[in-house]
Scaffold this motif. Sequence first.
Motif, mmCIF file in Angstrom:
data_model
loop_
_atom_site.group_PDB
_atom_site.id
_atom_site.type_symbol
_atom_site.label_atom_id
_atom_site.label_comp_id
_atom_site.label_asym_id
_atom_site.label_seq_id
_atom_site.Cartn_x
_atom_site.Cartn_y
_atom_site.Cartn_z
ATOM 1 N N VAL A 66 -7.802 -5.619 -5.869
ATOM 2 C CA VAL A 66 -8.967 -4.975 -5.245
ATOM 3 C C VAL A 66 -10.272 -5.302 -5.951
ATOM 4 O O VAL A 66 -11.347 -5.057 -5.396
ATOM 5 C CB VAL A 66 -8.774 -3.447 -5.183
ATOM 6 C CG1 VAL A 66 -7.584 -3.090 -4.305
ATOM 7 C CG2 VAL A 66 -8.596 -2.859 -6.586
ATOM 8 N N THR A 72 -10.076 -7.713 1.064
ATOM 9 C CA THR A 72 -9.684 -6.746 2.088
ATOM 10 C C THR A 72 -8.211 -6.987 2.382
ATOM 11 O O THR A 72 -7.704 -8.107 2.185
ATOM 12 C CB THR A 72 -10.484 -6.891 3.398
ATOM 13 O OG1 THR A 72 -10.195 -8.165 3.994
ATOM 14 C CG2 THR A 72 -11.980 -6.749 3.155
ATOM 15 N N THR A 73 -7.535 -5.962 2.872
ATOM 16 C CA THR A 73 -6.121 -6.121 3.213
ATOM 17 C C THR A 73 -5.940 -7.177 4.294
ATOM 18 O O THR A 73 -5.094 -8.078 4.180
ATOM 19 C CB THR A 73 -5.545 -4.777 3.694
ATOM 20 O OG1 THR A 73 -5.646 -3.823 2.632
ATOM 21 C CG2 THR A 73 -4.085 -4.927 4.086
ATOM 22 N N MET A 116 -10.836 1.679 -8.237
ATOM 23 C CA MET A 116 -10.979 2.384 -6.963
ATOM 24 C C MET A 116 -11.551 3.784 -7.124
ATOM 25 O O MET A 116 -11.751 4.491 -6.140
ATOM 26 C CB MET A 116 -9.614 2.467 -6.266
ATOM 27 C CG MET A 116 -9.039 1.123 -5.869
ATOM 28 S SD MET A 116 -10.022 0.310 -4.587
ATOM 29 C CE MET A 116 -9.683 1.363 -3.183
ATOM 30 N N ARG A 128 -5.552 5.908 -3.840
ATOM 31 C CA ARG A 128 -6.400 5.174 -2.903
ATOM 32 C C ARG A 128 -6.005 3.695 -2.865
ATOM 33 O O ARG A 128 -5.949 3.072 -1.805
ATOM 34 C CB ARG A 128 -7.856 5.335 -3.329
ATOM 35 C CG ARG A 128 -8.885 4.871 -2.295
ATOM 36 C CD ARG A 128 -10.278 5.265 -2.750
ATOM 37 N NE ARG A 128 -10.397 6.724 -2.849
ATOM 38 C CZ ARG A 128 -11.215 7.353 -3.677
ATOM 39 N NH1 ARG A 128 -11.986 6.648 -4.499
ATOM 40 N NH2 ARG A 128 -11.275 8.676 -3.689
ATOM 41 N N GLU A 129 -5.734 3.144 -4.036
ATOM 42 C CA GLU A 129 -5.355 1.737 -4.104
ATOM 43 C C GLU A 129 -4.006 1.498 -3.445
ATOM 44 O O GLU A 129 -3.808 0.510 -2.729
ATOM 45 C CB GLU A 129 -5.322 1.279 -5.565
ATOM 46 C CG GLU A 129 -5.062 -0.199 -5.743
ATOM 47 C CD GLU A 129 -5.081 -0.611 -7.194
ATOM 48 O OE1 GLU A 129 -5.507 -1.743 -7.479
ATOM 49 O OE2 GLU A 129 -4.648 0.191 -8.058
ATOM 50 N N GLU A 131 -2.630 3.187 -1.032
ATOM 51 C CA GLU A 131 -2.801 3.281 0.419
ATOM 52 C C GLU A 131 -3.392 1.986 0.975
ATOM 53 O O GLU A 131 -2.982 1.490 2.032
ATOM 54 C CB GLU A 131 -3.701 4.461 0.758
ATOM 55 C CG GLU A 131 -3.056 5.825 0.513
ATOM 56 C CD GLU A 131 -4.038 6.970 0.742
ATOM 57 O OE1 GLU A 131 -5.182 6.687 1.157
ATOM 58 O OE2 GLU A 131 -3.655 8.132 0.505
ATOM 59 N N LEU A 132 -4.348 1.430 0.258
ATOM 60 C CA LEU A 132 -4.993 0.198 0.694
ATOM 61 C C LEU A 132 -4.013 -0.968 0.712
ATOM 62 O O LEU A 132 -4.050 -1.820 1.611
ATOM 63 C CB LEU A 132 -6.174 -0.123 -0.231
ATOM 64 C CG LEU A 132 -6.928 -1.444 0.011
ATOM 65 C CD1 LEU A 132 -7.622 -1.407 1.371
ATOM 66 C CD2 LEU A 132 -7.940 -1.687 -1.100
#
Length: 300
Positions: A66, A72-73, A116, A128-129, A131-132
């Motif tokens: 990240v 971006t994913t 993040m 958060r990371e 989930e991303l």
Amino acid sequence: MSTQPPSPNPHRIVIITGPSGAGRSTAINALEDLGFEAIDNLPLSLIPRLLSGRPLERSVALGVDVRNRDFTTKGLMKLVDALPLKTEAEVSLLYLNAREDVLVRRYSETRRPHPMAPNESLQDGIRRERELLGAIQSRSDIVIDTSDLSPHDLRAELTKLFAAPGESGLSVLLNSFSYKRGVPHGVDMVFDCRFLRNPHWDQDLRSLTGQDARVAEYVTADARFAPFFDKITELTDLLLPAFHDEGKSYLTIGLGCTGGKHRSVAVAEMMGKALANKGWQVSIRHRELERQLKSGAGDT
């Protein structure tokens, strides 16, 4: 004029990603040691340009997370899908993961803010990371959970996966351990040393380890030691050349006893010398002794 098609590029492109603290830096260093050209945190937009042009002269390991400038994913998954069309090299997406409590502990040890959540709690950043990156994990070719792996264990796993067959011969790791703490992850075969007489019950030897000559003498004096050592030597003499011929590059042999301090350590040391004298590449790890050294505590 030859009508044979050109030989495919034998090299690999390994893209390494996963949450911060899962072992990406260790993986990149391990692949570099295996002969990969290692590049970390290159912007996604520059990777196709890096790989365009002439066929690769070396395999490439690319660290992506990240912190990459244009990460971006969707961008990463699009890149992974597009690369096989741009190169003849085999492309793999390697995802390293770990439990949340392990990530918290590892990241806390670095004393750095999470990328993040620079101004929030470490747990918020980790969640958060994760989930991303969830969609990337499901898309990955190889997923390794490093929660219970030491850096040494992770290197061993990557060597098994990515070392070129026959490139550097067969490397043998002898790993002594305590059965009370469980069999080490990733061992290929295990020998139980608990039937040998135990130096723990000798007050003069209890505080020593199997690396001490007095402990080794005590263990080898057991009448059952010589036939046991002869048998495991015969077995390794049979198996190691066969594994080598099959292209296996890394073999881990576990030697266990009750506390992982005396018998298994002594046998591992003696076995290491015997294999090295026969020309094998040997390394030795004493898991419980390493644990004691880190904690500063004794263990029987």
